[in-house]
Write an enzyme that holds these catalytic residues in place. Structure first.
Site, PDB file in Angstrom:
ATOM      1  N   LYS A  70      11.271   8.001   0.967  1.00  0.00           N
ATOM      2  CA  LYS A  70      10.146   8.896   1.268  1.00  0.00           C
ATOM      3  C   LYS A  70      10.646  10.070   2.096  1.00  0.00           C
ATOM      4  CE  LYS A  70       6.005   7.350   2.506  1.00  0.00           C
ATOM      5  NZ  LYS A  70       5.085   6.534   3.334  1.00  0.00           N
TER       6      LYS A  70
HETATM    7  O1  G3P Z   1       1.379   6.368   3.906  1.00  0.00           O
HETATM    8  C1  G3P Z   1       1.002   7.424   4.783  1.00  0.00           C
HETATM    9  C2  G3P Z   1      -0.059   6.957   5.648  1.00  0.00           C
HETATM   10  O2  G3P Z   1       0.409   5.793   6.303  1.00  0.00           O
HETATM   11  C3  G3P Z   1      -0.607   7.889   6.672  1.00  0.00           C
HETATM   12  O3  G3P Z   1      -1.761   7.266   7.083  1.00  0.00           O
HETATM   13  O4  G3P Z   1      -3.517   6.539   8.578  1.00  0.00           O
HETATM   14  O5  G3P Z   1      -1.453   7.599   9.517  1.00  0.00           O
HETATM   15  O6  G3P Z   1      -3.127   8.971   8.256  1.00  0.00           O
HETATM   16  P1  G3P Z   1      -2.505   7.631   8.437  1.00  0.00           P
END
Ligand code: G3P
Length: 223
Positions: free
Chosen positions: A85
């Site tokens: 990633k």
């Molecule tokens: O996979 C990306 C994701 O984990 C971001 O999520 O909840 O940190 O916005 P968040």
């Protein structure tokens, strides 16, 4: 349609990998840091559970050379099937191009706009991850942006898949799917929430009550 688990929590991965037909597991430095355990040992444990399913692991460097070296280290320690990633800024695009040219699986992450998504697809990444909830928090129209990404990928015949991420509720997941995201990565709790409804609970309770009137505790295989 693909569903992935956005967590590095071993217990959760074990549990939900058994319940759902998951395509794999995604992680990022924030997700890894929540587990308060070492990077590679955590990834080994995840691999042990998911076997050949996808594992997406994020690099942490800020320049191409660092990110490529990190990708090489990740692949050396795990295997060449890992999806690397890479955050989607200019240095990230450069990194994605190098990695794809060297045969890596690559996921472009931290995507907020269709322009990031199309530039990532232009270097041939396998997945592009738009951040649904973070877009909403920043006053972007997430469903519209994802629909535009999907439309452009189709128009220009790109094989990159949209792996929508960053969800805070199940409605956001449905909106991402309806907008054209082919894959979803979300926390296991959110998948569970898809079945949290008093209607579902009471329907199931009524079936049990009616059966019990006829046969008590007996199951079909005991008749
Ligand atoms: O996979 C990306 C994701 O984990 C971001 O999520 O909840 O940190 O916005 P968040």
């Amino acid at each position: 349609m693909e569903f992935l688990l956005d967590t590095a929590n071993i217990q959760q991965i074990k549990k939900y990998n058994e319940i759902y037909k998951v395509t794999g597991v995604t992680s990022n430095p924030t997700i890894i840091s929540r587990e308060k355990s070492e990077f590679f040992p955590t990834l080994y444990k995840i691999k042990e559970i998911i076997g050949d399913k996808q594992l997406h692991v994020q690099v942490t460097g800020s320049i191409c050379e660092e990110m490529v070296k990190e990708a090489e280290t990740i692949v050396k320690n795990i295997d060449k099937k890992v999806y690397i990633k890479v955050p989607t800024n200019e240095e990230g695009i450069k990194t994605m191009k190098v990695l794809k040219d060297s045969g890596y699986n690559v996921t472009a992450t931290a995507i907020y706009t269709p322009q990031q998504a199309i530039m990532a697809a232009s270097v041939g990444v396998d997945y592009a991850a738009p951040y649904f909830n973070r877009m909403c928090n920043n006053n972007y129209n997430a469903p519209e942006a994802i629909a535009q990404m999907a439309k452009m990928y189709k128009m220009y015949n790109k094989s990159t898949k949209l792996l929508a991420a960053s969800f805070k509720n199940t409605n956001q997941i449905m909106q991402a799917l309806l907008s054209g995201a082919e894959a979803i990565t979300a926390s296991p709790e959110l998948y569970s929430m898809m079945f949290e409804s008093p209607l579902i609970t009471s329907a199931i309770e009524k079936f049990s009550e009616d059966w019990a009137e006829l046969y008590g505790d007996k199951k079909i295989y005991e008749l």
